[in-house]
Scaffold this active site. Structure first.
Site, PDB file in Angstrom:
ATOM      1  N   GLU A 127     -43.756  32.321   5.477  1.00  0.00           N
ATOM      2  CA  GLU A 127     -44.221  32.061   6.838  1.00  0.00           C
ATOM      3  C   GLU A 127     -45.445  32.926   7.114  1.00  0.00           C
ATOM      4  O   GLU A 127     -45.453  34.108   6.809  1.00  0.00           O
ATOM      5  CB  GLU A 127     -43.095  32.356   7.842  1.00  0.00           C
ATOM      6  CG  GLU A 127     -43.488  32.288   9.298  1.00  0.00           C
ATOM      7  CD  GLU A 127     -44.104  30.951   9.715  1.00  0.00           C
ATOM      8  OE1 GLU A 127     -43.477  29.900   9.536  1.00  0.00           O
ATOM      9  OE2 GLU A 127     -45.239  30.966  10.242  1.00  0.00           O
ATOM     10  N   LYS A 128     -46.469  32.321   7.725  1.00  0.00           N
ATOM     11  CA  LYS A 128     -47.689  33.087   7.990  1.00  0.00           C
ATOM     12  C   LYS A 128     -47.613  33.861   9.307  1.00  0.00           C
ATOM     13  O   LYS A 128     -48.284  34.867   9.483  1.00  0.00           O
ATOM     14  CB  LYS A 128     -48.926  32.186   7.948  1.00  0.00           C
ATOM     15  CG  LYS A 128     -48.931  31.078   8.955  1.00  0.00           C
ATOM     16  CD  LYS A 128     -50.168  30.209   8.777  1.00  0.00           C
ATOM     17  CE  LYS A 128     -50.123  29.051   9.745  1.00  0.00           C
ATOM     18  NZ  LYS A 128     -51.145  28.074   9.539  1.00  0.00           N
ATOM     19  N   SER A 163     -46.093  20.476  12.761  1.00  0.00           N
ATOM     20  CA  SER A 163     -47.125  19.628  13.364  1.00  0.00           C
ATOM     21  C   SER A 163     -48.003  20.430  14.305  1.00  0.00           C
ATOM     22  O   SER A 163     -47.713  21.581  14.619  1.00  0.00           O
ATOM     23  CB  SER A 163     -46.447  18.487  14.131  1.00  0.00           C
ATOM     24  OG  SER A 163     -45.594  19.029  15.133  1.00  0.00           O
ATOM     25  N   ALA A 191     -48.221  10.642  29.270  1.00  0.00           N
ATOM     26  CA  ALA A 191     -46.956  10.778  30.006  1.00  0.00           C
ATOM     27  C   ALA A 191     -45.775  10.700  29.049  1.00  0.00           C
ATOM     28  O   ALA A 191     -44.849   9.923  29.231  1.00  0.00           O
ATOM     29  CB  ALA A 191     -46.847   9.710  31.082  1.00  0.00           C
ATOM     30  N   LEU A 231     -44.782  15.356  30.637  1.00  0.00           N
ATOM     31  CA  LEU A 231     -43.828  15.409  31.756  1.00  0.00           C
ATOM     32  C   LEU A 231     -43.276  16.819  31.932  1.00  0.00           C
ATOM     33  O   LEU A 231     -43.187  17.325  33.051  1.00  0.00           O
ATOM     34  CB  LEU A 231     -42.661  14.453  31.498  1.00  0.00           C
ATOM     35  CG  LEU A 231     -42.904  12.983  31.804  1.00  0.00           C
ATOM     36  CD1 LEU A 231     -41.623  12.198  31.581  1.00  0.00           C
ATOM     37  CD2 LEU A 231     -43.387  12.788  33.232  1.00  0.00           C
ATOM     38  N   GLU A 232     -42.873  17.450  30.823  1.00  0.00           N
ATOM     39  CA  GLU A 232     -42.251  18.778  30.947  1.00  0.00           C
ATOM     40  C   GLU A 232     -43.232  19.788  31.536  1.00  0.00           C
ATOM     41  O   GLU A 232     -42.927  20.469  32.518  1.00  0.00           O
ATOM     42  CB  GLU A 232     -41.731  19.258  29.585  1.00  0.00           C
ATOM     43  CG  GLU A 232     -40.518  18.455  29.120  1.00  0.00           C
ATOM     44  CD  GLU A 232     -39.904  18.960  27.812  1.00  0.00           C
ATOM     45  OE1 GLU A 232     -40.376  19.965  27.247  1.00  0.00           O
ATOM     46  OE2 GLU A 232     -38.919  18.319  27.361  1.00  0.00           O
ATOM     47  N   HIS A 271     -34.363  18.946  15.965  1.00  0.00           N
ATOM     48  CA  HIS A 271     -33.050  18.625  15.390  1.00  0.00           C
ATOM     49  C   HIS A 271     -33.159  17.630  14.239  1.00  0.00           C
ATOM     50  O   HIS A 271     -32.347  17.651  13.322  1.00  0.00           O
ATOM     51  CB  HIS A 271     -32.060  18.150  16.460  1.00  0.00           C
ATOM     52  CG  HIS A 271     -32.602  17.174  17.451  1.00  0.00           C
ATOM     53  ND1 HIS A 271     -33.368  17.557  18.516  1.00  0.00           N
ATOM     54  CD2 HIS A 271     -32.501  15.836  17.540  1.00  0.00           C
ATOM     55  CE1 HIS A 271     -33.695  16.483  19.229  1.00  0.00           C
ATOM     56  NE2 HIS A 271     -33.188  15.425  18.649  1.00  0.00           N
ATOM     57  N   HIS A 314     -12.356  14.194  35.564  1.00  0.00           N
ATOM     58  CA  HIS A 314     -12.848  13.945  36.921  1.00  0.00           C
ATOM     59  C   HIS A 314     -12.747  15.230  37.728  1.00  0.00           C
ATOM     60  O   HIS A 314     -11.724  15.914  37.656  1.00  0.00           O
ATOM     61  CB  HIS A 314     -12.006  12.863  37.603  1.00  0.00           C
ATOM     62  CG  HIS A 314     -12.424  12.630  39.026  1.00  0.00           C
ATOM     63  ND1 HIS A 314     -13.575  11.950  39.360  1.00  0.00           N
ATOM     64  CD2 HIS A 314     -11.858  13.030  40.199  1.00  0.00           C
ATOM     65  CE1 HIS A 314     -13.688  11.921  40.677  1.00  0.00           C
ATOM     66  NE2 HIS A 314     -12.665  12.569  41.223  1.00  0.00           N
TER      67      HIS A 314
HETATM   68  P1  NAI Z   1     -45.656  11.661  22.987  1.00  0.00           P
HETATM   69  O1  NAI Z   1     -45.923  10.818  21.819  1.00  0.00           O
HETATM   70  O2  NAI Z   1     -44.261  11.933  23.431  1.00  0.00           O
HETATM   71  O3  NAI Z   1     -46.424  11.050  24.268  1.00  0.00           O
HETATM   72  C1  NAI Z   1     -47.802  10.879  24.271  1.00  0.00           C
HETATM   73  C2  NAI Z   1     -48.168   9.943  25.398  1.00  0.00           C
HETATM   74  O4  NAI Z   1     -49.565   9.930  25.489  1.00  0.00           O
HETATM   75  C3  NAI Z   1     -47.705   8.505  25.188  1.00  0.00           C
HETATM   76  O5  NAI Z   1     -47.103   8.041  26.357  1.00  0.00           O
HETATM   77  C4  NAI Z   1     -49.019   7.773  24.889  1.00  0.00           C
HETATM   78  O6  NAI Z   1     -49.012   6.427  25.314  1.00  0.00           O
HETATM   79  C5  NAI Z   1     -50.005   8.593  25.681  1.00  0.00           C
HETATM   80  N1  NAI Z   1     -51.383   8.551  25.209  1.00  0.00           N
HETATM   81  C6  NAI Z   1     -51.820   8.580  23.935  1.00  0.00           C
HETATM   82  N2  NAI Z   1     -53.180   8.576  23.903  1.00  0.00           N
HETATM   83  C7  NAI Z   1     -53.606   8.580  25.190  1.00  0.00           C
HETATM   84  C8  NAI Z   1     -54.876   8.607  25.820  1.00  0.00           C
HETATM   85  N3  NAI Z   1     -56.008   8.658  25.112  1.00  0.00           N
HETATM   86  N4  NAI Z   1     -54.940   8.599  27.179  1.00  0.00           N
HETATM   87  C9  NAI Z   1     -53.790   8.562  27.929  1.00  0.00           C
HETATM   88  N5  NAI Z   1     -52.563   8.530  27.371  1.00  0.00           N
HETATM   89  C10 NAI Z   1     -52.457   8.558  26.026  1.00  0.00           C
HETATM   90  O7  NAI Z   1     -46.457  13.025  22.694  1.00  0.00           O
HETATM   91  P2  NAI Z   1     -46.346  14.484  23.308  1.00  0.00           P
HETATM   92  O8  NAI Z   1     -45.769  14.461  24.666  1.00  0.00           O
HETATM   93  O9  NAI Z   1     -47.684  15.077  23.114  1.00  0.00           O
HETATM   94  O10 NAI Z   1     -45.302  15.177  22.349  1.00  0.00           O
HETATM   95  C11 NAI Z   1     -45.628  15.332  20.963  1.00  0.00           C
HETATM   96  C12 NAI Z   1     -44.399  15.358  20.107  1.00  0.00           C
HETATM   97  O11 NAI Z   1     -43.607  16.469  20.406  1.00  0.00           O
HETATM   98  C13 NAI Z   1     -43.550  14.120  20.304  1.00  0.00           C
HETATM   99  O12 NAI Z   1     -43.104  13.682  19.053  1.00  0.00           O
HETATM  100  C14 NAI Z   1     -42.396  14.604  21.118  1.00  0.00           C
HETATM  101  O13 NAI Z   1     -41.218  13.884  20.866  1.00  0.00           O
HETATM  102  C15 NAI Z   1     -42.284  16.074  20.685  1.00  0.00           C
HETATM  103  N6  NAI Z   1     -41.767  16.863  21.770  1.00  0.00           N
HETATM  104  C16 NAI Z   1     -40.475  16.732  22.105  1.00  0.00           C
HETATM  105  C17 NAI Z   1     -39.957  17.423  23.166  1.00  0.00           C
HETATM  106  C18 NAI Z   1     -38.555  17.241  23.511  1.00  0.00           C
HETATM  107  O14 NAI Z   1     -37.797  16.756  22.698  1.00  0.00           O
HETATM  108  N7  NAI Z   1     -38.159  17.593  24.713  1.00  0.00           N
HETATM  109  C19 NAI Z   1     -40.781  18.325  23.973  1.00  0.00           C
HETATM  110  C20 NAI Z   1     -42.116  18.362  23.537  1.00  0.00           C
HETATM  111  C21 NAI Z   1     -42.571  17.663  22.476  1.00  0.00           C
END
Ligand code: NAI
Length: 468
Positions: free
Chosen positions: A36-37, A148, A184, A189-190, A323, A446
Site C-alpha cells: 500500500e502506498k 478506482s 445525481a 446525493l450523499e 462489499h 411489531h
Molecule cells: P454514479 O454512477 O452513481 O452516478 C453518476 C451520475 O452522474 C449518474 O446519474 C449519471 O447519469 C450522471 N452523469 C454522468 N455524466 C454526467 C454529466 N456530464 N452531466 C450530468 N450528469 C452526469 O457515480 P458517483 O455518484 O460518482 O459514484 C461513483 C461510484 O462510487 C459508483 O459506482 C457508486 O456506486 C460508488 N459509490 C457508492 C456509494 C454507496 O454505496 N453509498 C457512495 C459513493 C460512491
C-alpha cells in the site's frame, strides 16, 4: 531473492478488496504480502469514501433532524448552530481509529504489510518504490486491487477549490453558500445532502431524466420528491456544456430542453462516476489486457490474460462497491487455495446513505420487464407503518418485484429510514431463492420498520393487511 522478499501471494492495494483478500489468503495458509502506498490502510472506502462520508452524513442528519423536527417531538431547541471544524474532527477521528484497526487486524492475521508504490514487472515480479519497503519482490500470484478514482469532465478539470471531487467534498473548510453538484448518483446525493443540511444552497444537475438511473423509476421519483422537500434542487435532463472559473465563483453553462442557462456557484462537485485506478502499475508494459473502459479484463477466476496475475474490486467489471470488492477478494483467495470461491453478482445490494436511505437488490420492475420476465409487484408506503409514524420516519416506500409465474423474489427496492439495514433480509431471502410468499409469511417483529417489507410482499399477491 531472500525469503522475506518471496511470497505465495502479493496483493497490491489495501482497500476493502485488497486487505480482505490478503486476510483470507493468510487464513488459508498462503504466505501473503499487502502493498500500500498510503500510510493508512483501508483505501478509498476508509480514507475518503464510505466511512468519512457516513460520519458526515450522520452528524449532519442529527443537526437537520433537531433543526427541522425537534419541535414535533415536543423538544424546544433555541440557538442551534453547528461547528464545522468540530464536525470534521469527529469524522477524522473515526477514520483514524478505523485505519489503526485495519492495520492491527491485517498484521494479526499474519499478513506482511509493505509500504510503497508497487509496479508489476511481469508474471511473479513486483517492484516497490517510494516507501519504507522499497525493493524487488516475487510471488506465485499477484492480485491487483488498486480501486478506482473520480472521473473528470474534459472541460472541467479538478482544481480542488472551485471544481472538486468527492475527496475534496468531504473536507471543505467552510460551508459554500451555493454549490452545484454534477451527477445525481450515490456521491452527488450523499454529499449534496451533507452540505445542504449545513446551509448550502445545492443544485444537482443530472444528464438523465431522473435521479439514480440504476433504480426503479418509481423509487427514484419518490426519493427525488423527498429530497426536494428537504431543500435540494434538481435540474434533470440537463447537460453542463462549459464552465468559466473566476476568482471566487464558477459559472456553468447548462443546456436543457428549456434552452441554455448560466448559474454561478462557489463550488462545483463533479460526481459523474468513477473509473479504474491503474496508473503507474506498469500494466501496459507487462501486457495486461484492459477493456474499453480501462478496467482489467478477468475471467471467472479473476485471472488476467497473464498467468499468475489476477485482479479484483473496482479495477474489474461490476459495481464499484466496497462489499462487492470484499467478496471478490474472498473468492479470489479461495480459488488460489484450490477451493471453489464464488460471487453472486446478481445479489449485490446497493445503498445510498441519505435520509431516508435508498437501498436496492436484484432487478427493478423495469429491468425484469426488459429481460422479458412477467412480474408481479407489491408496494407499501412507510406512512402506513406504525413504527415509522411513531418515530417520524414516514417518508418513503418499499417495492418488491416477483416472478409472476414462480413467485420467486426478483428484486426489492426501499426508500426508508434504515433501508441500509432493512435490505439485508431481502438479500437473504433472494440468496436462498425465496418467493414473495416466503417473505410475506416470515414473522417480522411489531412495531418495526421491517414490517413494511412483509406488507409489500403481501401486496404483491393482493393481500396487503395494512394498506388500502
Ligand atoms: P454514479 O454512477 O452513481 O452516478 C453518476 C451520475 O452522474 C449518474 O446519474 C449519471 O447519469 C450522471 N452523469 C454522468 N455524466 C454526467 C454529466 N456530464 N452531466 C450530468 N450528469 C452526469 O457515480 P458517483 O455518484 O460518482 O459514484 C461513483 C461510484 O462510487 C459508483 O459506482 C457508486 O456506486 C460508488 N459509490 C457508492 C456509494 C454507496 O454505496 N453509498 C457512495 C459513493 C460512491
Amino acid at each position: 531473492m531472500s525469503s522475506d522478499h518471496t511470497f505465495d501471494v502479493i496483493v497490491i492495494g489495501a482497500g476493502p478488496g485488497g486487505y480482505v483478500c490478503a486476510i483470507r489468503c493468510a487464513q488459508l495458509g498462503l504466505k501473503t504480502a499487502l502493498v500500500e502506498k498510503n500510510t493508512r490502510l483501508g483505501g478509498t472506502c476508509l480514507n475518503v469514501g464510505c466511512i468519512p462520508s457516513k460520519a458526515l452524513l450522520h452528524s449532519t442528519e442529527i443537526f437537520h433532524e433537531i433543526k427541522e423536527h425537534a419541535s414535533s417531538h415536543g423538544i424546544v431547541c433555541k440557538g442551534l448552530e453547528h461547528d464545522l471544524s468540530a464536525l470534521m474532527k469527529k469524522k477524522d477521528g473515526v477514520v483514524n481509529q478505523l485505519g489503526k484497526g485495519v492495520r492491527a487486524l491485517v498484521t494479526k492475521k499474519g499478513v506482511t504489510c509493505l509500504e510503497g508504490t508497487a509496479r508489476i514487472l511481469g508474471s511473479g515480479r513486483v517492484e516497490v518504490t517510494e516507501g519504507k519497503s522499497e525493493g524487488s519482490y516475487s510471488a506465485k500470484e499477484i492480485i491487483i486491487a488498486t480501486g478506482s478514482k473520480p472521473i473528470e469532465l474534459p472541460f472541467l478539470p479538478y482544481d480542488g477549490k472551485h471544481i472538486v471531487h468527492s475527496d475534496h467534498g468531504i473536507a471543505f473548510d467552510k460551508v459554500p453558500a451555493k454549490m452545484a453538484v454534477i451527477g445525481a448518483g450515490a456521491i452527488g446525493l450523499e454529499l449534496g445532502c451533507v452540505w445542504s443540511r449545513l446551509g448550502a444552497k445545492v443544485e444537482i444537475i443530472e444528464f438523465l431524466p431522473e435521479i439514480c438511473p440504476q433504480l426503479d423509476p418509481e423509487i427514484s421519483k419518490v426519493a427525488r420528491k423527498i429530497f426536494e422537500k428537504q431543500g435540494l434542487t434538481f435540474r434533470l435532463s440537463t447537460k453542463v456544456t462549459s464552465a468559466d472559473i473566476g476568482k471566487s465563483k464558477a459559472t456553468l453553462t447548462l443546456e436543457s430542453e428549456k434552452g441554455a442557462e448560466e448559474i454561478s456557484v462557489d463550488r462545483v462537485l463533479v460526481a459523474v462516476g468513477r473509473g479504474p485506478s491503474t496508473d503507474g502499475l506498469g500494466l501496459k508494459e507487462a501486457g495486461v489486457t484492459l477493456d474499453e473502459r480501462g478496467r482489467i479484463t478477468v475471467d471467472h477466476a479473476f485471472n488476467t490474460n497473464l498467468s499468475g496475475i489476477r485482479a479484483i474490486g473496482d479495477v474489474i467489471h461490476g459495481p464499484m462497491l466496497a462489499h462487492k470488492a470484499e467478496e471478490d477478494g474472498v473468492a479470489c483467495a479461495e480459488i488460489i487455495a484450490g477451493q471453489s470461491g464464488h460471487v453472486n453478482y446478481d445479489m449485490v445490494p446497493g445503498v445510498i446513505y441519505v435520509d431516508p436511505e435508498i437501498a436496492n437488490v436484484g432487478l427493478s420492475e423495469t429491468q425484469a420487464k426488459d429481460r422479458g420476465i412477467e412480474v408481479r409487484t407489491g408496494s407499501f408506503p412507510m406512512a402506513a407503518n406504525g413504527r415509522a409514524l411513531a418515530t417520524g420516519a414516514t417518508d418513503g416506500m418499499v417495492k418488491v418485484v416477483a416472478d409472476a409465474h414462480t413467485d420467486r423474489l426478483l428484486g426489492v427496492q426501499i426508500v426508508a429510514r434504515g433501508a441500509s439495514e432493512l435490505i439485508a433480509s431481502a438479500v437473504s431471502h433472494m440468496e436462498y431463492s425465496g418467493s414473495a410468499e416466503d417473505l410475506a409469511r416470515t414473522i417480522h417483529a411489531h412495531p418495526t420498520l421491517s414490517e413494511s417489507l412483509k406488507e409489500a410482499a403481501l401486496s404483491a399477491d393482493g393481500r396487503g393487511l395494512h394498506s388500502i
